[in-house]
Design an enzyme around this catalytic site. Structure first.
Site, mmCIF file in Angstrom:
data_model
loop_
_atom_site.group_PDB
_atom_site.id
_atom_site.type_symbol
_atom_site.label_atom_id
_atom_site.label_comp_id
_atom_site.label_asym_id
_atom_site.label_seq_id
_atom_site.Cartn_x
_atom_site.Cartn_y
_atom_site.Cartn_z
ATOM 1 N N SER A 241 0.867 -1.215 -0.088
ATOM 2 C CA SER A 241 -0.084 0.199 -0.251
ATOM 3 C C SER A 241 0.971 1.323 0.129
ATOM 4 C CB SER A 241 -0.985 0.076 1.395
ATOM 5 O OG SER A 241 0.143 0.446 2.395
ATOM 6 N N ASP A 242 0.270 2.367 -0.520
ATOM 7 C CA ASP A 242 0.921 3.836 -0.506
ATOM 8 C C ASP A 242 0.900 3.938 1.155
ATOM 9 O OD1 ASP A 242 2.050 6.102 -0.584
ATOM 10 O OD2 ASP A 242 0.938 6.819 -2.369
ATOM 11 N N TRP A 243 1.804 4.735 1.814
ATOM 12 C CA TRP A 243 1.784 4.852 3.216
ATOM 13 C C TRP A 243 0.326 5.515 3.575
ATOM 14 C CZ3 TRP A 243 5.355 2.686 1.257
ATOM 15 C CH2 TRP A 243 6.577 2.141 1.855
#
Length: 819
Positions: A241-243
């Site tokens: 996932s993106d952060w």
């Protein structure tokens, strides 16, 4: 607590080599921990049983930070190469390879396993604040350069994270906005670069984006993550996932996400474990995710790769000196990349500069040079250079005036007057300007294509002096130039990395001949863009009404005038194309070879980026007039001729058929155009394609009704959600409109985040990134990543109060107070 069977598994692991460990050896708790990050930058080591991976930002340089560091710009010294918007203009796969190889070398030295890049999102609008991190508006160019970058970095034993998957085209409301895209545009434009990279470079990881795509958040979008990426394209790597983009861990893992980054609160862990135990998601989904993370560890963890891919300075007696020598070498590479990527947009003969001229250097950016963007890709540059100093060192007769303050928005008449006084005594004005750090950055979008007002007023005064003016421009995305006709020369550096000062002088002096070509179109104004009115608004329901007509595909097809076309760039020499040949004028499939001769007809050495467009036959359905399908770069001495070769394939002539769910190649008479830009007539030849009969008729219009007809799905109405419909995926800003508690928490959070940045203004890029995340990130993100500052029970109380469930809100608030 684990049962006795799990205890035996844990003991078994201790006696095993990491390469022998399988997912079946792990306990449920270990699998749950493995698919959740540890801290901001690591994977979990399962209490020392396996190595941990370390990953850091790296689209154009390594941004390594220690755990616990919260200030974005506080990172280890590294080389800042040109940003993607800059190096893409090289139109050169070899340049991408050299840069990626150097970034990999620094990652090996710093014990970094995964570099978070490259970014290949499509530039739907020039107003996107993060465009400087992205390669192009064209998926073939982005996919080709991205493929070269990935192959080079992974060849050194360092992994990548190709991002942001997918359709993350704006920063406004980026965690809650729903990108609504018809299937043809999705596959032909927004997914095409990712597909090319996956099929040709096998990236170790892909990063799921923040936004919703056609109604579902990307990290929980099974159609995107599993059906398209894994089943159709054959992706074998790890999906991260993106952060803070993982909102619902069970849904995300079941959809195909493997690793949530960074480590979230205990609630996410409990949600995922309970979902498996209750059967809400199959344990096989967790096994797949944990297995993919485990395979990533086995391939890229320092302990696993160090024998095959050791640190380049591992055997150096003085490692600090060896590292410094590497950074100095990379500075020189950054300078070469900046020179290869700069785009000469105008020259009436005043460039190269002459040594016998008195030159007035005007502009704050001549000394406080802008060479990168703000946000998560910000590099702590090891070495830098300054254009004014380099001009002096090169022997030019220069004087300087600031002219404007790059860190302020106000117009200073005193600075303008001082600049005019300096300019009056000069033979030529060399103006340094463009977009400043206040104008663009991660987390927010621009509202206008204008350069700052203080520069516009300065240029009003300078152009009134009737002296030759050369502009050296900076910025990560296109901007308007109302004074263009009054310029005698224009060199666009984009954001050229740490060596920009020295690169500027080499280009302006003629020591290096500019050879960059624009990787995006420069429209005159935002109103000319095809997505004007549907981009970057306050709406969470974003309709991509322009379909596949993005960038030059729109301007060229609809005859819209632009400042500078895609692929445009001048040189100090001139080139001629001739003898265009196609291997077979009747094409039915396979590889098609195209050749042409390119001659340097000038009197100095230069490089030319040759672009091959396929001009599509007339049709009654949506299709751009022409599309870039191949490119190459050739270096030529004066008078020299070389034959260049490019190849086409079936995709070069194909469209996506949403009824078949795949690409098809319509038959017809196509033209191949070898040109210096998307609007250059160049030279052409015909090809008859023996493909499928596709005679669909569409009455396409770029309006609400036209979009509804091609979208073929129910439109979303996230803007219209009301009390009773709010949940943890709603933004705190929206919740605060229906919850006094939410309003209080939002106000408190904004004040607290500013306390962590003393002396920083609210409109500073660093502050805007954090403030926009607080206001328009999901409440789940706020709570799960707050380290207890916003307890989950308090977040639930906010949702309950916004939904009018006051008793439940009171109970959650009470639970929060007890804790």
């Amino acid at each position: 607590m684990t049962n006795s069977k799990e205890d035996k598994k844990a003991g078994f692991i201790l006696s095993k080599n990491i390469m022998d460990i399988q997912v079946s050896d792990l306990t449920l708790d270990e699998k749950v921990d493995l698919v959740r990050g540890a801290g901001a930058w690591h994977t979990d080591d399962l209490k020392g049983k396996i190595p941990a991976l370390r990953m850091h930002d790296g689209p154009h340089g390594l941004r390594k930070q220690d755990e616990g560091v919260t200030f974005v710009n506080d990172s280890y010294p590294a080389t800042c190469f040109p940003t993607a918007s800059g190096w893409a203009c090289s139109f050169d796969r070899d340049m991408a390879t050299l840069m990626a190889d150097a970034i990999a070398e620094e990652a090996l030295v710093e014990d970094v396993s995964i570099v978070l890049g490259p970014g290949i999102n499509m530039k739907r609008s020039p107003l996107c604040g993060r465009n400087f991190e992205y390669i192009s508006e064209d998926p073939f160019l982005a996919g080709s350069l991205g493929t070269a970058f990935i192959n080079a970095i992974q060849k050194r034993g360092v992994g990548v994270s190709l991002k942001h998957f997918a359709a993350n085209s704006q920063e406004t409301h980026r965690q809650v906005a729903n990108s609504q895209i018809d299937d043809r545009a999705l596959h032909e434009i927004y997914l095409a670069a990712f597909e090319k990279c996956v099929r040709e470079a096998s990236p170790s990881t892909l990063m799921g984006s923040y936004n919703r795509l056609n109604g579902t958040h990307a990290c929980a979008n099974k159609a995107l993550m599993t059906k398209i990426l894994r089943e159709k394209w054959g992706f074998k790597g790890t999906l991260i996932s993106d952060w803070s983009a993982c909102i619902d861990p069970p849904a995300c893992v079941e959809a195909g996400m493997d690793l949530e980054m960074p480590r979230s609160g205990k609630e996410h862990r409990e949600q995922l474990k309970e979902a498996v135990l209750s059967g809400a998601i199959p344990e096989e989904a967790l096994d797949r995710a944990a297995g993919n993370v485990l395979n990533l560890v086995k391939t890229y963890a320092i302990e696993c790769r160090k024998e095959k891919y050791p640190s380049p300075i591992a055997n150096a007696e003085d490692k600090a000196a060896a590292k410094d020598a590497m950074l100095k070498r990379h500075y020189r590479l950054a300078m070469m990349l900046a020179c290869e990527s700069a785009v000469l947009l105008k020259n009436d003969g005043c460039l190269p500069l002459k040594k016998d001229q008195k030159i007035a250097v005007i502009g704050d950016l001549a000394k406080k040079m802008r060479y990168q963007g703000g946000g998560s890709s910000h590099i702590n540059a090891a070495y830098t250079s300054e254009a004014y100093v380099e001009l002096e060192k090169a022997g030019y007769s220069v004087t300087y005036a600031q002219g404007y303050d790059a860190k302020a928005k106000n117009v200073s008449q005193d600075l303008i007057d001082q600049a005019v006084a300096v300019a009056l005594d000069a033979d030529l004005i060399l103006f340094f300007g463009g977009l400043t750090d206040l104008a663009e950055g991660e987390g927010y979008d621009r509202k206008t294509m204008d350069i700052p007002e203080n520069q516009l007023r300065l240029m009003d005064a300078l152009t009134a002096l009737d002296k030759p003016i050369v502009m050296t421009a900076f910025g990560g995305s296109p901007f308007s130039l109302p004074f263009f006709d009054k310029l005698n020369g224009l060199l666009h550096m984009y954001l050229s990395g740490e060596a920009v000062g020295e690169a500027c002088v080499r280009l302006l002096s003629g020591q290096v001949n500019p050879s960059g070509k624009l990787a995006e179109t420069f429209p005159y104004k935002a109103e000319d863009t095809p997505c004007y009115g549907t981009f970057g608004t306050e709406s969470d329901d974003v309709e991509y009404r322009e379909s596949m007509f993005v960038g030059y595909r729109y301007y060229d097809t609809y005859g819209v005038p632009v400042q500078f076309p895609f692929g445009y760039g001048l040189s100090y020499t001139s080139f001629e194309y001739s003898n265009l040949k196609v291997e077979n004028a009747l094409y039915s499939g396979g590889e098609l070879t195209v050749t042409l001769d390119v001659t340097n007809t000038g009197d100095i050495y230069g490089k030319e980026a040759v672009q091959l467009y396929v001009e599509n036959p007339p049709c009654a359905y949506r299709r751009p007039k022409k599309e870039l399908r191949a490119f190459t770069k050739v270096a030529l001495a004066p008078g020299q001729t070389k034959t260049v070769t490019m190849t086409l394939n079936e995709r070069s002539f194909s469209i996506y058929d949403d009824e078949r769910g795949d690409f098809i190649m319509p038959g017809g008479n196509y033209r191949l155009v070898a040109a210096a830009s998307s609007v250059d007539e160049g030279i052409s030849t015909g090809v008859k394609v023996e493909g499928v009969l596709y005679d669909k008729v569409e009455n396409f219009a770029m309006d609400a009704a036209g979009f509804k007809a091609i979208y073929k799905r129910p439109l979303s109405h996230f803007d219209d959600i009301k009390p009773g419909q709010y949940d943890m995926s709603t933004s705190l800003s929206k919740l605060s409109k229906s919850s006094f508690l939410g309003k209080m928490v939002l106000s408190y959070a904004e004040k607290e985040v500013m306390k962590t940045m003393p002396g920083v203004a609210k409109d500073d890029p660093e502050a805007l990134l954090s403030l926009e995340m607080i206001r328009y990130g999901t409440l789940d993100c706020m709570a799960s990543q707050s380290n207890g500052a916003l307890p989950y029970s308090l977040a639930k109380a906010i949702v309950d109060s916004a939904n009018g469930r006051h008793m439940s809100a009171f109970k959650n608030l009470l639970a929060c107070l007890k804790k």
